[in-house]
Design a protein around this motif. Sequence first.
Motif, short mmCIF file in Angstrom:
data_model
loop_
_atom_site.label_atom_id
_atom_site.label_comp_id
_atom_site.label_asym_id
_atom_site.label_seq_id
_atom_site.Cartn_x
_atom_site.Cartn_y
_atom_site.Cartn_z
N LEU A 162 1.18 -7.42 4.55
CA LEU A 162 1.01 -6.12 3.89
C LEU A 162 2.16 -5.21 4.28
CD1 LEU A 162 -2.81 -5.46 4.51
CD2 LEU A 162 -1.74 -6.39 2.45
N ILE A 163 2.53 -4.34 3.33
CA ILE A 163 3.53 -3.29 3.59
C ILE A 163 2.86 -1.94 3.37
CG2 ILE A 163 5.71 -2.26 2.90
CD1 ILE A 163 6.67 -4.98 1.98
N LEU A 164 2.84 -1.12 4.42
CA LEU A 164 2.33 0.25 4.34
C LEU A 164 3.55 1.16 4.29
CD1 LEU A 164 -0.09 2.21 4.44
CD2 LEU A 164 0.11 2.20 6.94
N ALA A 165 3.81 1.80 3.11
CA ALA A 165 5.10 2.46 2.92
C ALA A 165 4.91 3.86 2.36
CB ALA A 165 5.98 1.64 1.98
N ARG A 166 5.89 4.70 2.72
CA ARG A 166 5.98 6.06 2.19
C ARG A 166 7.39 6.56 2.44
NH1 ARG A 166 6.69 11.38 2.23
NH2 ARG A 166 5.00 12.84 1.70
N GLY A 167 7.89 7.48 1.56
CA GLY A 167 9.21 8.07 1.74
C GLY A 167 9.22 9.09 2.86
N GLY A 168 10.39 9.66 3.08
CA GLY A 168 10.54 10.62 4.17
C GLY A 168 9.90 11.96 3.86
N GLY A 169 9.81 12.80 4.88
CA GLY A 169 9.22 14.13 4.75
C GLY A 169 9.08 14.78 6.11
N SER A 170 8.51 15.97 6.10
CA SER A 170 8.29 16.67 7.36
C SER A 170 7.13 16.03 8.12
CB SER A 170 7.98 18.15 7.09
OG SER A 170 6.75 18.26 6.38
N LEU A 171 6.93 16.49 9.35
CA LEU A 171 5.83 15.98 10.17
C LEU A 171 4.50 16.26 9.51
CD1 LEU A 171 4.85 14.70 12.82
CD2 LEU A 171 4.92 16.97 13.86
N GLU A 172 4.38 17.41 8.87
CA GLU A 172 3.13 17.75 8.18
C GLU A 172 2.92 16.87 6.95
OE1 GLU A 172 2.92 21.82 7.11
OE2 GLU A 172 0.83 21.73 6.48
N ILE A 200 -1.37 -1.87 -4.19
CA ILE A 200 -2.67 -1.20 -4.01
C ILE A 200 -2.37 0.29 -3.97
CG2 ILE A 200 -4.68 -0.87 -2.54
CD1 ILE A 200 -2.60 -4.02 -2.23
N PRO A 201 -2.53 1.04 -5.07
CA PRO A 201 -2.10 2.44 -5.14
C PRO A 201 -2.98 3.34 -4.27
CG PRO A 201 -3.28 1.85 -7.12
CD PRO A 201 -3.13 0.57 -6.33
N THR A 202 -2.33 4.34 -3.69
CA THR A 202 -3.04 5.31 -2.85
C THR A 202 -2.19 6.57 -2.72
OG1 THR A 202 -3.97 5.70 -0.65
CG2 THR A 202 -2.00 4.37 -0.74
N ALA A 203 -2.86 7.67 -2.48
CA ALA A 203 -2.13 8.91 -2.17
C ALA A 203 -1.53 8.78 -0.77
CB ALA A 203 -3.07 10.12 -2.22
N VAL A 204 -0.34 9.33 -0.57
CA VAL A 204 0.33 9.25 0.72
C VAL A 204 0.62 10.63 1.30
CG1 VAL A 204 1.38 7.00 0.28
CG2 VAL A 204 2.55 9.08 -0.48
N ILE A 236 0.87 -1.18 0.00
CA ILE A 236 0.00 0.00 0.00
C ILE A 236 0.90 1.22 0.00
CG2 ILE A 236 -1.80 1.24 1.26
CD1 ILE A 236 -2.54 -1.45 2.55
N SER A 237 0.99 1.88 -1.16
CA SER A 237 1.89 3.00 -1.31
C SER A 237 1.54 3.76 -2.57
CB SER A 237 3.35 2.53 -1.35
OG SER A 237 4.24 3.62 -1.38
N SER A 238 2.29 4.82 -2.84
CA SER A 238 2.10 5.59 -4.07
C SER A 238 2.68 4.80 -5.25
CB SER A 238 2.78 6.95 -3.94
OG SER A 238 2.77 7.63 -5.17
N PRO A 239 2.00 4.79 -6.40
CA PRO A 239 2.54 4.06 -7.56
C PRO A 239 3.75 4.74 -8.17
CG PRO A 239 0.54 5.24 -8.16
CD PRO A 239 0.68 5.39 -6.69
N THR A 240 4.00 5.99 -7.82
CA THR A 240 5.17 6.70 -8.35
C THR A 240 6.17 6.93 -7.25
OG1 THR A 240 4.15 8.85 -7.93
CG2 THR A 240 3.73 7.86 -10.07
N GLY A 241 7.38 7.25 -7.63
CA GLY A 241 8.40 7.55 -6.64
C GLY A 241 9.35 6.38 -6.42
N ALA A 242 10.34 6.61 -5.55
CA ALA A 242 11.41 5.64 -5.35
C ALA A 242 11.01 4.52 -4.39
CB ALA A 242 12.66 6.35 -4.81
N VAL A 243 9.94 4.70 -3.59
CA VAL A 243 9.59 3.70 -2.58
C VAL A 243 9.25 2.37 -3.22
CG1 VAL A 243 7.90 3.10 -0.80
CG2 VAL A 243 8.86 5.41 -0.88
N ILE A 244 8.32 2.37 -4.16
CA ILE A 244 7.89 1.11 -4.77
C ILE A 244 9.03 0.46 -5.53
CG2 ILE A 244 6.98 2.29 -6.82
CD1 ILE A 244 5.60 -0.87 -5.06
#
Length: 459
Positions: free
Chosen positions: A206-216, A178-182, A151-159
Amino acid sequence: MIKDPFARLGLDREVLTVSQLNGRARVLLEDVFSNIWVEGEISNLARPASGHVYFTLKDSGAQVRCALFRQNAARVRQALKDGLAVKVRGKVSLFEGRGDYQLILDTVEPAGDGALRLAFDALKEKLSAEGLFSAERKVPLPAHPQRIGIISSPTGAVIRDIISVFRRRAPQVQLTLIPTAVQGREATAQIVRALKLADARGFDALILARGGGSLEDLWCFNEEAVARAVDACVTPIVSAVGHETDVSISDFVADVRAPTPSAAAELLAPDSSDLVRRVESLHRRLVMRIRDRLMRDRLRLEGMSRRLRHPGERLRQQAQRLDDLDMRMRRAFERSLNTRRERLIRLETRLAGQHPGRQLAMLRQRLDSFAERLPRAMRESLKSRRLQLQSQVQTLQVVSPLATLARGYSILLDERGNAIRNAAQTHPGQRLNARLGEGELQVRVEDNHLTPVTLSLLD
């Protein structure tokens, strides 16, 4: 000493003095509002020579006075100034000398990211109290998974990183995205739908994944809806949100927290060194839990310590009162000086209107003399008042019974607690209580020596 400040008044028509009323009100406020956060804008900032900081915290509809004492002010990194929006933590108290309601602060931080951190801590505490973080709810990961949902964004380096790890370590595993906005407003609802859909597909994990970023940027993984959706999943979930230093609510609720998306893939595709990595992951989880427990215990201990009446509290009250008297004295002198200046101007005007020649010269000479003596007299008066104030403070310290006891003296009290001032008040065999600077002693009178005894000063 107020034994029960919450006791209702009027049952025996109790009449309080103003000092007793303010004392009870202060104890009530400090007990009920012992550790609160308040947000507002700074105004009327004052920094007396004592090092304490006083200001008014206000919003569009109200304001409250705040006091930040020297030892806490030294820990504030943000430069405080009028108009600055801040979040403050402290207790509600009452300055008994004026009867003013105020906040005694221990923390000041700028508004903004602090609000998200407070919301994060509040939700974390709530879910932890419900047991969503407990180890009993965690489902162990399968040793040899065959079908894994991502479960992650279909674009970007994570997948791409996750796919690369599985190709290298476990190419036989079937991966399903399973594509989703993160990130953004729609991300929370999409992540919840993706979790429900993936849980119904019968994946091994299942893997729930997203790259790094600020707290917001990572905030959608700190929403309560996402946390409860993760908790509701029957399928084991590995949460890999952000970089290694990022921590989200979904990390605590998930069955396993991975520091990065690539690490999550390695957990589900172990190689010969899997045991070492698993021990390291367990160690990190243990450290996080110990830190979280220590933080909760520390906050609890701080709350309990604030309720205790420490001698430093009284000293801070007196310091604040001294600052208040100093400012009031300065304002009084300024008003007196302005009044005399105005009177001097009026005299000059009258003198100029009469213009009697020699009398005018004499009056001008007297006026110059007064003008020369007036500042000197004011300075001498101010110096005298300051010396008088210092002398009174030193006198108070000298005559303090606690200071007397600390120098080695003691006070004898009878069974009723009355002070013994004369030997005639005692009788042989009587038991007395000797109060020292530290502790008390129980003594018995052997002889009260009522018969006068002549003492030689030469022995």
